[in-house]
Write a protein that holds these residues in place. Structure first.
Motif, PDB file in Angstrom:
ATOM      1  N   VAL A  72       0.840  -1.206   0.000  1.00 13.25           N
ATOM      2  CA  VAL A  72       0.000   0.000   0.000  1.00 13.25           C
ATOM      3  C   VAL A  72       0.875   1.257   0.000  1.00 13.25           C
ATOM      4  O   VAL A  72       0.603   2.217  -0.739  1.00 13.25           O
ATOM      5  N   LEU A  73       1.942   1.251   0.818  1.00 15.41           N
ATOM      6  CA  LEU A  73       2.854   2.406   0.835  1.00 15.41           C
ATOM      7  C   LEU A  73       3.534   2.621  -0.511  1.00 15.41           C
ATOM      8  O   LEU A  73       3.736   3.758  -0.945  1.00 15.41           O
ATOM      9  N   SER A  74       3.886   1.540  -1.186  1.00 17.92           N
ATOM     10  CA  SER A  74       4.546   1.694  -2.486  1.00 17.92           C
ATOM     11  C   SER A  74       3.580   2.237  -3.533  1.00 17.92           C
ATOM     12  O   SER A  74       3.974   3.041  -4.382  1.00 17.92           O
ATOM     13  N   VAL A  75       2.328   1.822  -3.474  1.00 18.85           N
ATOM     14  CA  VAL A  75       1.334   2.380  -4.407  1.00 18.85           C
ATOM     15  C   VAL A  75       1.105   3.863  -4.106  1.00 18.85           C
ATOM     16  O   VAL A  75       0.996   4.686  -5.026  1.00 18.85           O
ATOM     17  N   LEU A  76       1.066   4.223  -2.821  1.00 19.96           N
ATOM     18  CA  LEU A  76       0.934   5.639  -2.461  1.00 19.96           C
ATOM     19  C   LEU A  76       2.151   6.451  -2.919  1.00 19.96           C
ATOM     20  O   LEU A  76       2.002   7.589  -3.379  1.00 19.96           O
ATOM     21  N   ALA A  77       3.351   5.881  -2.800  1.00 22.82           N
ATOM     22  CA  ALA A  77       4.552   6.571  -3.271  1.00 22.82           C
ATOM     23  C   ALA A  77       4.512   6.752  -4.786  1.00 22.82           C
ATOM     24  O   ALA A  77       4.912   7.805  -5.308  1.00 22.82           O
ATOM     25  N   ALA A  78       3.999   5.755  -5.506  1.00 15.88           N
ATOM     26  CA  ALA A  78       3.869   5.883  -6.962  1.00 15.88           C
ATOM     27  C   ALA A  78       2.852   6.965  -7.320  1.00 15.88           C
ATOM     28  O   ALA A  78       3.096   7.789  -8.220  1.00 15.88           O
ATOM     29  N   PHE A  79       1.741   6.985  -6.619  1.00 16.08           N
ATOM     30  CA  PHE A  79       0.720   8.013  -6.870  1.00 16.08           C
ATOM     31  C   PHE A  79       1.259   9.405  -6.583  1.00 16.08           C
ATOM     32  O   PHE A  79       1.049  10.343  -7.363  1.00 16.08           O
ATOM     33  N   TYR A  80       1.965   9.551  -5.466  1.00 15.08           N
ATOM     34  CA  TYR A  80       2.532  10.855  -5.113  1.00 15.08           C
ATOM     35  C   TYR A  80       3.590  11.285  -6.132  1.00 15.08           C
ATOM     36  O   TYR A  80       3.669  12.463  -6.488  1.00 15.08           O
ATOM     37  N   GLY A  81       4.383  10.333  -6.622  1.00 18.65           N
ATOM     38  CA  GLY A  81       5.383  10.667  -7.640  1.00 18.65           C
ATOM     39  C   GLY A  81       4.733  11.136  -8.928  1.00 18.65           C
ATOM     40  O   GLY A  81       5.177  12.120  -9.544  1.00 18.65           O
ATOM     41  N   CYS A  82       3.677  10.461  -9.343  1.00 22.39           N
ATOM     42  CA  CYS A  82       2.954  10.883 -10.548  1.00 22.39           C
ATOM     43  C   CYS A  82       2.300  12.249 -10.359  1.00 22.39           C
ATOM     44  O   CYS A  82       2.351  13.103 -11.247  1.00 22.39           O
ATOM     45  N   LEU A  83       1.695  12.434  -9.200  1.00 20.48           N
ATOM     46  CA  LEU A  83       1.021  13.704  -8.915  1.00 20.48           C
ATOM     47  C   LEU A  83       2.018  14.865  -8.864  1.00 20.48           C
ATOM     48  O   LEU A  83       1.754  15.950  -9.395  1.00 20.48           O
ATOM     49  N   PHE A  96       5.030   8.680 -15.529  1.00 20.47           N
ATOM     50  CA  PHE A  96       5.103   7.236 -15.357  1.00 20.47           C
ATOM     51  C   PHE A  96       6.424   6.823 -14.700  1.00 20.47           C
ATOM     52  O   PHE A  96       6.446   6.010 -13.766  1.00 20.47           O
ATOM     53  N   LEU A  97       7.516   7.390 -15.178  1.00 20.79           N
ATOM     54  CA  LEU A  97       8.827   7.048 -14.617  1.00 20.79           C
ATOM     55  C   LEU A  97       8.972   7.514 -13.172  1.00 20.79           C
ATOM     56  O   LEU A  97       9.601   6.843 -12.352  1.00 20.79           O
ATOM     57  N   SER A  98       8.376   8.636 -12.847  1.00 23.26           N
ATOM     58  CA  SER A  98       8.408   9.124 -11.469  1.00 23.26           C
ATOM     59  C   SER A  98       7.620   8.196 -10.545  1.00 23.26           C
ATOM     60  O   SER A  98       8.057   7.869  -9.440  1.00 23.26           O
ATOM     61  N   GLY A  99       6.467   7.764 -10.988  1.00 24.20           N
ATOM     62  CA  GLY A  99       5.675   6.809 -10.209  1.00 24.20           C
ATOM     63  C   GLY A  99       6.372   5.467 -10.067  1.00 24.20           C
ATOM     64  O   GLY A  99       6.386   4.860  -8.992  1.00 24.20           O
ATOM     65  N   LEU A 100       6.974   5.000 -11.144  1.00 20.49           N
ATOM     66  CA  LEU A 100       7.712   3.737 -11.097  1.00 20.49           C
ATOM     67  C   LEU A 100       8.902   3.826 -10.146  1.00 20.49           C
ATOM     68  O   LEU A 100       9.195   2.879  -9.405  1.00 20.49           O
ATOM     69  N   GLY A 101       9.559   4.962 -10.121  1.00 16.22           N
ATOM     70  CA  GLY A 101      10.692   5.160  -9.208  1.00 16.22           C
ATOM     71  C   GLY A 101      10.267   5.124  -7.753  1.00 16.22           C
ATOM     72  O   GLY A 101      10.924   4.515  -6.910  1.00 16.22           O
TER      73      GLY A 101
END
Length: 124
Positions: A72-83, A96-101
């Motif tokens: 769940v934390l990794s999905v939140l980190a991906a969402f925050y990176g995309c946002l 996409f690359l920011s979320g993947l990172g």
């Protein structure tokens, strides 16, 4: 070859199947102590052994919950990176690359902790 206590091996000399119980050090080199049927422990050379299966313990309930929390934390980190990338005006590829990172950073930290606290393997 890396072996751990509890790994299942087969001795090529007589095709006996046993469980690794330790390693001994001798003047001629290291030998692996293997527990075979009949309540016997035999010392075998490394080149005479074939690895059949690794010892694996079942995952505890606490570790399952921790894995779910990390996911769940990794999905939140991906969402925050995309946002964050979108707020800076980045295109879809950079978002996409920011979320993947972000996703990869959290999961990699979890995997490293798992390797540090997991079962030990020793080089023979």
């Amino acid at each position: 070859m890396y072996l751990g206590i509890g790994d299942v091996v087969r001795d090529r000399a007589d095709m006996a199947v046993g469980i690794v119980v330790g390693v001994t050090s001798r003047a001629t080199g290291n030998r692996v102590a293997v527990y075979v049927s009949g309540d016997a422990v035999r010392l075998s050379e490394l080149y005479d052994l074939d690895l059949l299966a690794r010892h694996a313990r079942q995952i505890s309930t606490g570790r399952r919950v921790l894995a779910l929390v990390v996911l769940v934390l990794s999905v939140l980190a991906a969402f925050y990176g995309c946002l964050s990338a979108h707020a800076l005006g980045a295109g879809w590829l950079l978002m996409f690359l920011s979320g993947l990172g972000g996703f990869t950073a959290v999961l990699t930290a979890y995997q490293w902790c798992g390797h540090l606290t997991g079962p030990r393997r020793f080089r023979v």
